[in-house]
Design a protein around this motif. Sequence first.
Motif, PDB file in Angstrom:
ATOM      1  N   PHE A 116       0.840  -1.186   0.000  1.00 47.35           N
ATOM      2  CA  PHE A 116       0.000   0.000   0.000  1.00 47.35           C
ATOM      3  C   PHE A 116       0.884   1.247   0.000  1.00 47.35           C
ATOM      4  CE2 PHE A 116      -2.373  -3.305   2.259  1.00 47.35           C
ATOM      5  CZ  PHE A 116      -3.523  -3.332   1.486  1.00 47.35           C
ATOM      6  N   PRO A 117       0.523   2.309  -0.769  1.00 49.60           N
ATOM      7  CA  PRO A 117       1.331   3.534  -0.800  1.00 49.60           C
ATOM      8  C   PRO A 117       1.019   4.474   0.363  1.00 49.60           C
ATOM      9  CG  PRO A 117      -0.462   3.722  -2.346  1.00 49.60           C
ATOM     10  CD  PRO A 117      -0.561   2.334  -1.738  1.00 49.60           C
ATOM     11  N   TYR A 118       0.477   3.957   1.446  1.00 49.28           N
ATOM     12  CA  TYR A 118       0.136   4.778   2.604  1.00 49.28           C
ATOM     13  C   TYR A 118       0.099   3.900   3.853  1.00 49.28           C
ATOM     14  CZ  TYR A 118      -4.435   2.643   1.986  1.00 49.28           C
ATOM     15  OH  TYR A 118      -5.438   1.739   1.840  1.00 49.28           O
ATOM     16  N   SER A 119       0.065   4.554   4.997  1.00 42.99           N
ATOM     17  CA  SER A 119      -0.160   3.846   6.258  1.00 42.99           C
ATOM     18  C   SER A 119      -1.054   4.730   7.127  1.00 42.99           C
ATOM     19  CB  SER A 119       1.167   3.557   6.977  1.00 42.99           C
ATOM     20  OG  SER A 119       1.793   4.769   7.357  1.00 42.99           O
ATOM     21  N   TRP A 120      -1.714   4.123   8.094  1.00 41.55           N
ATOM     22  CA  TRP A 120      -2.570   4.882   9.005  1.00 41.55           C
ATOM     23  C   TRP A 120      -1.775   5.204  10.256  1.00 41.55           C
ATOM     24  CZ3 TRP A 120      -7.009   6.987   7.680  1.00 41.55           C
ATOM     25  CH2 TRP A 120      -7.690   6.476   6.581  1.00 41.55           C
ATOM     26  N   GLU A 121      -1.732   6.481  10.615  1.00 41.44           N
ATOM     27  CA  GLU A 121      -1.014   6.955  11.790  1.00 41.44           C
ATOM     28  C   GLU A 121      -2.010   7.644  12.725  1.00 41.44           C
ATOM     29  OE1 GLU A 121       2.264   6.442  12.254  1.00 41.44           O
ATOM     30  OE2 GLU A 121       2.513   5.500  10.295  1.00 41.44           O
ATOM     31  N   TYR A 122      -1.670   7.683  14.021  1.00 40.81           N
ATOM     32  CA  TYR A 122      -2.550   8.299  15.008  1.00 40.81           C
ATOM     33  C   TYR A 122      -1.926   9.586  15.514  1.00 40.81           C
ATOM     34  CZ  TYR A 122      -5.688   8.737  18.997  1.00 40.81           C
ATOM     35  OH  TYR A 122      -6.620   9.186  19.894  1.00 40.81           O
ATOM     36  N   ASN A 123      -2.666  10.697  15.446  1.00 40.72           N
ATOM     37  CA  ASN A 123      -2.222  11.986  15.949  1.00 40.72           C
ATOM     38  C   ASN A 123      -2.720  12.117  17.384  1.00 40.72           C
ATOM     39  OD1 ASN A 123      -1.884  14.693  16.618  1.00 40.72           O
ATOM     40  ND2 ASN A 123      -2.165  15.360  14.497  1.00 40.72           N
ATOM     41  N   ARG A 124      -1.810  12.081  18.346  1.00 37.93           N
ATOM     42  CA  ARG A 124      -2.200  12.093  19.764  1.00 37.93           C
ATOM     43  C   ARG A 124      -2.768  13.439  20.210  1.00 37.93           C
ATOM     44  NH1 ARG A 124       2.239   8.374  22.900  1.00 37.93           N
ATOM     45  NH2 ARG A 124       2.006   6.606  21.512  1.00 37.93           N
ATOM     46  N   THR A 125      -2.326  14.521  19.597  1.00 41.67           N
ATOM     47  CA  THR A 125      -2.847  15.826  20.015  1.00 41.67           C
ATOM     48  C   THR A 125      -4.266  16.048  19.502  1.00 41.67           C
ATOM     49  OG1 THR A 125      -1.803  16.873  18.087  1.00 41.67           O
ATOM     50  CG2 THR A 125      -0.566  16.888  20.158  1.00 41.67           C
ATOM     51  N   LYS A 126      -4.533  15.638  18.259  1.00 41.91           N
ATOM     52  CA  LYS A 126      -5.882  15.783  17.696  1.00 41.91           C
ATOM     53  C   LYS A 126      -6.773  14.589  18.017  1.00 41.91           C
ATOM     54  CE  LYS A 126      -4.448  18.612  13.773  1.00 41.91           C
ATOM     55  NZ  LYS A 126      -4.415  18.712  12.312  1.00 41.91           N
ATOM     56  N   LYS A 127      -6.161  13.509  18.498  1.00 43.32           N
ATOM     57  CA  LYS A 127      -6.869  12.270  18.827  1.00 43.32           C
ATOM     58  C   LYS A 127      -7.667  11.753  17.626  1.00 43.32           C
ATOM     59  CE  LYS A 127      -7.091  13.155  23.723  1.00 43.32           C
ATOM     60  NZ  LYS A 127      -7.903  13.280  24.920  1.00 43.32           N
ATOM     61  N   LYS A 128      -6.994  11.736  16.482  1.00 45.15           N
ATOM     62  CA  LYS A 128      -7.614  11.252  15.253  1.00 45.15           C
ATOM     63  C   LYS A 128      -6.608  10.449  14.435  1.00 45.15           C
ATOM     64  CE  LYS A 128     -11.107  14.736  14.431  1.00 45.15           C
ATOM     65  NZ  LYS A 128     -11.678  15.673  13.488  1.00 45.15           N
ATOM     66  N   TRP A 129      -7.140   9.501  13.656  1.00 41.02           N
ATOM     67  CA  TRP A 129      -6.323   8.739  12.710  1.00 41.02           C
ATOM     68  C   TRP A 129      -6.254   9.520  11.408  1.00 41.02           C
ATOM     69  CZ3 TRP A 129      -3.680   4.347  13.816  1.00 41.02           C
ATOM     70  CH2 TRP A 129      -4.018   3.697  14.995  1.00 41.02           C
TER      71      TRP A 129
END
Length: 141
Positions: A112-125
């Motif tokens: 896949f040309p992407y990955s899912w990351e989690y932003n801890r400050t915004k609390k969103k994927w």
Amino acid sequence: RKVLFWPQFPKSPMIMEYASASYGSVVGDFSIGWRFEDHRSSQSKNYKPAVVKIRIRLAIPPNGNAVLRLPVPLSVGTMVSIRYSESYPDFAGAKMDAQIKCANRREARLGFPYSWEYNRTKKKWYKLKSGKAIGTPCESF
């Protein structure tokens, strides 16, 4: 032992083409696998996103009971055909073939040309784009 199979499908084969899961129990392994079949890519001029064919495979061990609950309501355009078999396919051979195919996909870097990351400050994927293929979308047997 009784198992409920209740698969959920994405709205388009462009999101996910296949999935599978297994559950081990005292009487044996229950498993489900599904895939979109005969779909066209979204770039095709004849693509009709409402017309899809999904093949579902259930493996239920002897002395096991299972219920299949389909998530879509039956409508005029929905067609269902169910086939029953009392024999198990060659799982060892299918697993070996899947491992070989998966190894070839890894070597060719088909991921896949992407990955899912989690932003801890915004609390969103969020989706992080990458210049290389990450992971390998290998099918299970």
